[in-house]
Design an enzyme around this catalytic site. Structure first.
Site, PDB file in Angstrom:
ATOM      1  N   LYS A  52       1.565  -1.984   1.856  1.00 35.55           N
ATOM      2  CA  LYS A  52       2.153  -0.675   2.370  1.00 35.55           C
ATOM      3  C   LYS A  52       2.722  -1.113   3.803  1.00 35.55           C
ATOM      4  O   LYS A  52       3.559  -0.673   4.180  1.00 35.55           O
ATOM      5  CB  LYS A  52       1.004   0.319   2.263  1.00 35.55           C
ATOM      6  CG  LYS A  52       0.973   0.881   0.926  1.00 35.55           C
ATOM      7  CD  LYS A  52      -0.113   1.972   0.826  1.00 35.55           C
ATOM      8  CE  LYS A  52      -0.395   2.247  -0.568  1.00 35.55           C
ATOM      9  NZ  LYS A  52      -1.538   2.852  -0.797  1.00 35.55           N
ATOM     10  N   GLN A  96      -7.000   6.002   1.847  1.00 39.86           N
ATOM     11  CA  GLN A  96      -6.883   5.022   0.693  1.00 39.86           C
ATOM     12  C   GLN A  96      -7.977   5.502  -0.005  1.00 39.86           C
ATOM     13  O   GLN A  96      -9.311   5.422   0.256  1.00 39.86           O
ATOM     14  CB  GLN A  96      -6.866   3.700   1.320  1.00 39.86           C
ATOM     15  CG  GLN A  96      -6.906   2.715   0.082  1.00 39.86           C
ATOM     16  CD  GLN A  96      -5.480   2.467  -0.799  1.00 39.86           C
ATOM     17  OE1 GLN A  96      -4.620   2.583  -0.115  1.00 39.86           O
ATOM     18  NE2 GLN A  96      -5.623   2.418  -1.982  1.00 39.86           N
ATOM     19  N   ASP A 119       0.564  11.571   0.558  1.00 40.37           N
ATOM     20  CA  ASP A 119       0.109  11.387  -0.735  1.00 40.37           C
ATOM     21  C   ASP A 119       0.268  12.790  -1.748  1.00 40.37           C
ATOM     22  O   ASP A 119       0.303  12.463  -3.063  1.00 40.37           O
ATOM     23  CB  ASP A 119      -1.210  10.814  -0.906  1.00 40.37           C
ATOM     24  CG  ASP A 119      -1.612   9.365  -0.783  1.00 40.37           C
ATOM     25  OD1 ASP A 119      -0.773   8.794  -1.322  1.00 40.37           O
ATOM     26  OD2 ASP A 119      -2.628   9.168  -0.326  1.00 40.37           O
TER      27      ASP A 119
END
Ligand code: NDP
Length: 283
Positions: A52, A96, A119
């Site tokens: 990422k 995460q 997200d």
């Protein structure tokens, strides 16, 4: 002839589009910025985060990494996220997964401000998806939709089976396929006789995490197979679909690796730009 649905090529196209959009935003004095939080040192998470970070750097998105120890309390993490919510220089916040046991994932999803929820896990954003507002959605779902659009796969009235009901993929994807007029079925670990359902499906999306879950004898001729699963078998990465066996019956199939995976990272960064634009327009 089976079509191999190449995610990598499309991810490169998305990357080029993001680069242009980031330049435009910067010309207007805005630097799209994502803050990525990692708790503990899970090796798989560290690899994903490195990908990422590299992607963000390559398109000009500013990426700030925060790493906390495995022992951080839920309240400490919540306080940190609240600080980031209030920081106007941060456009997107990502935590995460997985998180350690003492932290309730749902509480974390609910703490991230919906307008910074890159997200798309916040209940507000998940609810909006079901109501037809699809500005913010989980990156894998956006990636799957981009692949469907890019290959002009026909969804209208198709028997579409999603295997897996996570808030990361299965449930939000169902909302989006339904919005595109597919006839959607969701299967999960308690589903009885999966094979009877797969045999009727025109399109199957598998998001389980079990190698060889789908084999050719479970499929009808001409099925479209979108494989989200990532499994490590004898040092190799494979999906949920037995690729070589199933590609003979499929009309289109994603490879693993090189299918949905690269699109997830690209779509996440696409969403940083979308959030930045929304916040800029709100000011
Ligand atoms: P979850 O564990 O949250 O979800 C897995 C789902 O599979 C659950 O809904 C579970 O059912 C269902 N399931 C388990 N066993 C079966 C079975 N035998 N038959 C039918 N359904 C079953 O996992 P994630 O959604 O987080 O991830 C799933 C996989 O996708 C993993 O391999 C992960 O690495 C990969 N992944 C890949 C991404 C990418 O970018 N390519 C992004 C996200 C995930 P139940 O709800 O009943 O437990």
């Amino acid at each position: 002839m089976v079509t191999i649905l190449e995610g990598r090529t499309l991810a490169t196209q998305i990357k080029n589009k993001i680069k242009k959009e980031v330049i435009q935003l910067k010309e207007n004095g805005v630097v799209p910025t994502i803050c990525v939080i990692q708790v503990g040192e899970d090796p798989a998470s560290t690899i994903y985060l490195r990908k990422k970070k590299e992607f963000a750097q390559s398109v000009g998105i500013k990426e700030i990494s925060l790493r906390f120890s495995q022992e951080i309390t839920q309240q400490e993490l919540i306080d940190k996220i609240k600080e980031l919510n209030a920081d106007a220089a941060i456009n997107a916040i990502m935590v995460q997964l997985p998180l350690p046991q003492q932290i309730d994932e749902q509480a974390i999803f609910e703490t991230i401000a919906p307008q910074k929820d890159v997200d798309g896990f916040h209940p507000y954003n998940q609810g909006k998806l079901w109501q037809g507002d699809s500005q913010i959605m989980p990156a894998t779902v956006r990636g799957i939709l981009s692949l469907i659009d890019s290959y002009e796969l026909d969804l209208v009235g198709k028997n579409t089976l999603i295997i897996g009901r996570s808030v990361i993929v299965g449930k939000p994807l169902a909302s989006q396929l339904l919005a595109r007029d597919a006839t959607v079925t969701i299967a999960h670990s308690k589903t009885q006789d999966l094979s009877a359902i797969t045999k009727k499906a025109d399109i199957i999306v598998s998001d389980v995490g079990q190698a060889n879950l789908i084999t050719s004898k479970m499929l009808k001729q001409g099925v479209v197979l979108l494989d989200v699963g990532i499994n490590r078998v004898n040092g190799r990465v494979v999906g949920d679909v037995a690729f070589e066996d199933c590609k003979v019956k499929a009309s289109a199939i994603t490879p693993v690796p090189g299918g949905i995976g690269p699109l997830t990272v690209a779509s996440l960064m696409e969403q940083v730009v979308i959030l930045t634009r929304i916040q800029k327009d709100d000011r």
